[in-house]
Design a protein around this motif. Structure first.
Motif, PDB file in Angstrom:
ATOM      1  N   ALA A 183       0.886  -1.161   0.000  1.00  0.00           N
ATOM      2  CA  ALA A 183       0.000   0.000   0.000  1.00  0.00           C
ATOM      3  C   ALA A 183       0.922   1.208   0.000  1.00  0.00           C
ATOM      4  N   PRO A 184       0.425   2.393  -0.290  1.00  0.00           N
ATOM      5  CA  PRO A 184       1.305   3.564  -0.328  1.00  0.00           C
ATOM      6  C   PRO A 184       2.130   3.691   0.953  1.00  0.00           C
ATOM      7  N   GLY A 185       3.459   3.740   0.783  1.00  0.00           N
ATOM      8  CA  GLY A 185       4.363   3.883   1.910  1.00  0.00           C
ATOM      9  C   GLY A 185       4.524   2.643   2.747  1.00  0.00           C
ATOM     10  N   LEU A 186       4.062   1.494   2.270  1.00  0.00           N
ATOM     11  CA  LEU A 186       4.063   0.282   3.091  1.00  0.00           C
ATOM     12  C   LEU A 186       4.290  -0.949   2.226  1.00  0.00           C
ATOM     13  N   VAL A 187       5.133  -1.866   2.734  1.00  0.00           N
ATOM     14  CA  VAL A 187       5.215  -3.199   2.155  1.00  0.00           C
ATOM     15  C   VAL A 187       5.113  -4.192   3.306  1.00  0.00           C
ATOM     16  N   VAL A 188       4.345  -5.265   3.087  1.00  0.00           N
ATOM     17  CA  VAL A 188       4.142  -6.299   4.094  1.00  0.00           C
ATOM     18  C   VAL A 188       4.499  -7.641   3.480  1.00  0.00           C
ATOM     19  N   LEU A 189       5.299  -8.416   4.204  1.00  0.00           N
ATOM     20  CA  LEU A 189       5.707  -9.737   3.758  1.00  0.00           C
ATOM     21  C   LEU A 189       5.184 -10.769   4.743  1.00  0.00           C
ATOM     22  N   GLY A 190       4.651 -11.857   4.225  1.00  0.00           N
ATOM     23  CA  GLY A 190       4.288 -12.998   5.052  1.00  0.00           C
ATOM     24  C   GLY A 190       5.316 -14.087   4.843  1.00  0.00           C
ATOM     25  N   ALA A 191       5.720 -14.749   5.917  1.00  0.00           N
ATOM     26  CA  ALA A 191       6.737 -15.797   5.838  1.00  0.00           C
ATOM     27  C   ALA A 191       6.415 -16.860   6.887  1.00  0.00           C
ATOM     28  N   GLU A 192       5.637 -17.859   6.496  1.00  0.00           N
ATOM     29  CA  GLU A 192       5.242 -18.885   7.459  1.00  0.00           C
ATOM     30  C   GLU A 192       6.414 -19.821   7.769  1.00  0.00           C
ATOM     31  N   PRO A 193       6.531 -20.255   9.026  1.00  0.00           N
ATOM     32  CA  PRO A 193       5.642 -19.976  10.162  1.00  0.00           C
ATOM     33  C   PRO A 193       6.128 -18.806  11.029  1.00  0.00           C
ATOM     34  N   HIS A 194       6.955 -17.950  10.471  1.00  0.00           N
ATOM     35  CA  HIS A 194       7.657 -16.950  11.282  1.00  0.00           C
ATOM     36  C   HIS A 194       6.829 -15.709  11.564  1.00  0.00           C
ATOM     37  N   GLY A 195       5.807 -15.422  10.758  1.00  0.00           N
ATOM     38  CA  GLY A 195       4.969 -14.269  11.015  1.00  0.00           C
ATOM     39  C   GLY A 195       4.963 -13.278   9.874  1.00  0.00           C
ATOM     40  N   TRP A 196       4.710 -12.018  10.206  1.00  0.00           N
ATOM     41  CA  TRP A 196       4.577 -10.929   9.238  1.00  0.00           C
ATOM     42  C   TRP A 196       5.685  -9.913   9.447  1.00  0.00           C
ATOM     43  N   TYR A 197       6.109  -9.284   8.334  1.00  0.00           N
ATOM     44  CA  TYR A 197       7.187  -8.291   8.386  1.00  0.00           C
ATOM     45  C   TYR A 197       6.716  -7.063   7.619  1.00  0.00           C
ATOM     46  N   ALA A 198       6.683  -5.909   8.292  1.00  0.00           N
ATOM     47  CA  ALA A 198       6.192  -4.674   7.684  1.00  0.00           C
ATOM     48  C   ALA A 198       7.288  -3.624   7.661  1.00  0.00           C
ATOM     49  N   SER A 199       7.353  -2.876   6.567  1.00  0.00           N
ATOM     50  CA  SER A 199       8.313  -1.775   6.439  1.00  0.00           C
ATOM     51  C   SER A 199       7.598  -0.531   5.942  1.00  0.00           C
ATOM     52  N   THR A 200       7.860   0.588   6.607  1.00  0.00           N
ATOM     53  CA  THR A 200       7.315   1.878   6.179  1.00  0.00           C
ATOM     54  C   THR A 200       8.414   2.813   5.694  1.00  0.00           C
ATOM     55  N   ASN A 201       9.635   2.281   5.525  1.00  0.00           N
ATOM     56  CA  ASN A 201      10.753   3.110   5.050  1.00  0.00           C
ATOM     57  C   ASN A 201      11.423   2.504   3.833  1.00  0.00           C
ATOM     58  N   GLY A 202      10.609   1.928   2.976  1.00  0.00           N
ATOM     59  CA  GLY A 202      11.131   1.421   1.714  1.00  0.00           C
ATOM     60  C   GLY A 202      11.975   0.180   1.832  1.00  0.00           C
ATOM     61  N   GLY A 203      11.852  -0.570   2.933  1.00  0.00           N
ATOM     62  CA  GLY A 203      12.610  -1.793   3.098  1.00  0.00           C
ATOM     63  C   GLY A 203      13.932  -1.606   3.812  1.00  0.00           C
ATOM     64  N   ALA A 204      14.218  -0.404   4.299  1.00  0.00           N
ATOM     65  CA  ALA A 204      15.443  -0.184   5.062  1.00  0.00           C
ATOM     66  C   ALA A 204      15.409  -0.979   6.365  1.00  0.00           C
ATOM     67  N   SER A 205      14.219  -1.164   6.927  1.00  0.00           N
ATOM     68  CA  SER A 205      14.055  -1.980   8.120  1.00  0.00           C
ATOM     69  C   SER A 205      12.653  -2.561   8.116  1.00  0.00           C
TER      70      SER A 205
END
Length: 365
Positions: free
Chosen positions: A129-151
């Motif tokens: 979504a604008p300003g956001l990327v979300v990754l799913g990686a089972e079974p480890h959970g969800w990973y969200a970044s609001t700084n272009g993937g820097a963290s």
């Protein structure tokens, strides 16, 4: 909840696959500058001349082994997108084939590799979504970044940032009531819409619309004061059975109701809001479809086994767009029309009638 497949379930952003030809439309929003600092941008393959009706082909080759499967591409607007290479030879990532993540800031003309926070996992997923990327990686959970993937920030549940991206007003899954997002969670509105079987809510400018189905009848209500009060709005009975209602908003603010049939690939019932709900017929429409999306100017675009067409002035008309029966349409908040097929992603930018069709291709070396 986000789905468990490598395709995003944009509560707003995706138009549902949807029956009889009667009375329908989708949306999104301007991300901040990205600060990801991965490997240098790969060389761009010279784009071939526009073909099959495309105005431009943006073909880029990246440093990815050929054994990787085709990537999943997702865009949040015409410029910002992400690509995920999520397996090799049809198998999930492993240590010899870690998931690879790329971002683009220029509509797919160039791509930068971004460090994937969990490259070895089952059922890799990508949402943006604008300003956001979300990754799913089972079974480890969800990973969200609001700084272009820097963290990335890991969460066990679907990230709050993703829920927030679905709109200020949402149907709260646990209660079936309309809630307003306060930055951390959805709080139920003090005044609830008088809508039995509430399915959906969406807003267009100062108009908030809620709709649902009960006892095989469609219901809707509108609010012009951001949900502090509601007015019931009668919805004319559809031609044929409808199982679910969806509110969809076109890029120009037009509000539609989409009545999904019990068989979601049957042509839907359509209504347009012009101070009241008006059934929109679709004479000569195909019986089966894959996707439907409002494109503005009172038009609704449709793809399916019969090809591509537009519902306008109560009639379905085939159009010569460079899309096929397997393209699934959705709309982004900036009005960009996205068409996804198993082997390609197409962006259509510009106003209705003068859209430019851009094929985006990302391949390994």
């Amino acid at each position: 909840m986000i789905g468990r497949i490598l395709r995003p379930v944009f509560a707003l952003l995706l138009v549902p696959v949807l029956a009889s030809c009667s009375a329908i439309g989708d949306v999104r929003r301007d991300p901040p500058a990205r600060t990801a600092a991965p490997s240098p941008p790969p060389a761009t393959v010279p784009a071939p001349p526009p073909s099959a009706g495309f105005d431009e082909v943006r073909a880029v080759r990246v440093a990815v082994a050929q054994r990787y499967d085709d990537p999943y591409l997702e865009f949040s607007d015409a410029a910002h997108g992400w690509a995920l290479f999520a397996g090799c030879d049809g198998r999930p990532p492993d240590r010899s084939c870690p998931a690879l993540l790329f971002s683009t800031l220029d509509g797919g003309r160039s791509w930068l590799q971004v460090r994937h926070p969990r490259p070895v996992a089952d059922n890799q997923q990508l949402y943006t979504a604008p300003g956001l990327v979300v990754l799913g990686a089972e079974p480890h959970g969800w990973y969200a970044s609001t700084n272009g993937g820097a963290s990335f920030v890991r969460t066990a549940e679907v990230p709050a940032e993703w829920r927030a991206a679905q709109g200020r007003f949402q149907v709260i899954e646990a209660t079936g009531r309309v809630g307003e997002w306060d930055g951390r969670r959805s709080r139920p509105l003090a005044a609830q819409p008088p809508v039995p079987g509430l399915d959906t809510v969406a807003s267009s400018d100062d108009l908030l619309v809620a709709a649902g189905m009960a006892d095989d009848r469609p219901y809707a209500a509108v609010s012009t004061d951001r949900g502090r009060s509601w007015q019931p709005t009668p919805v004319p009975a559809p031609d044929g059975a409808v199982s679910t209602l969806r509110v969809r908003v076109a890029p120009d603010g037009d509000v539609w109701l989409v009545g999904e049939r019990p068989d979601r690939m049957d042509f839907p019932a359509l209504w347009r809001y012009l101070g009241r709900w008006l059934p929109v017929p679709a004479e000569s429409c195909p019986s089966r479809i894959l996707s439907v999306a409002p494109v503005g100017a009172g038009r609704v675009a449709v793809t399916g086994p019969s090809g591509v067409g537009v519902v306008i002035d109560g009639r379905y008309t085939p159009v010569a767009w460079p899309l096929g029966p397997n393209h699934y349409l959705s709309l982004l908040g900036d009005g960009t029309l996205v068409a996804r097929a198993p082997d390609e992603t197409v962006l259509a930018v510009g106003p209705v009638g003068t859209r430019r069709w851009i094929r985006v291709v990302l391949v390994g070396e």
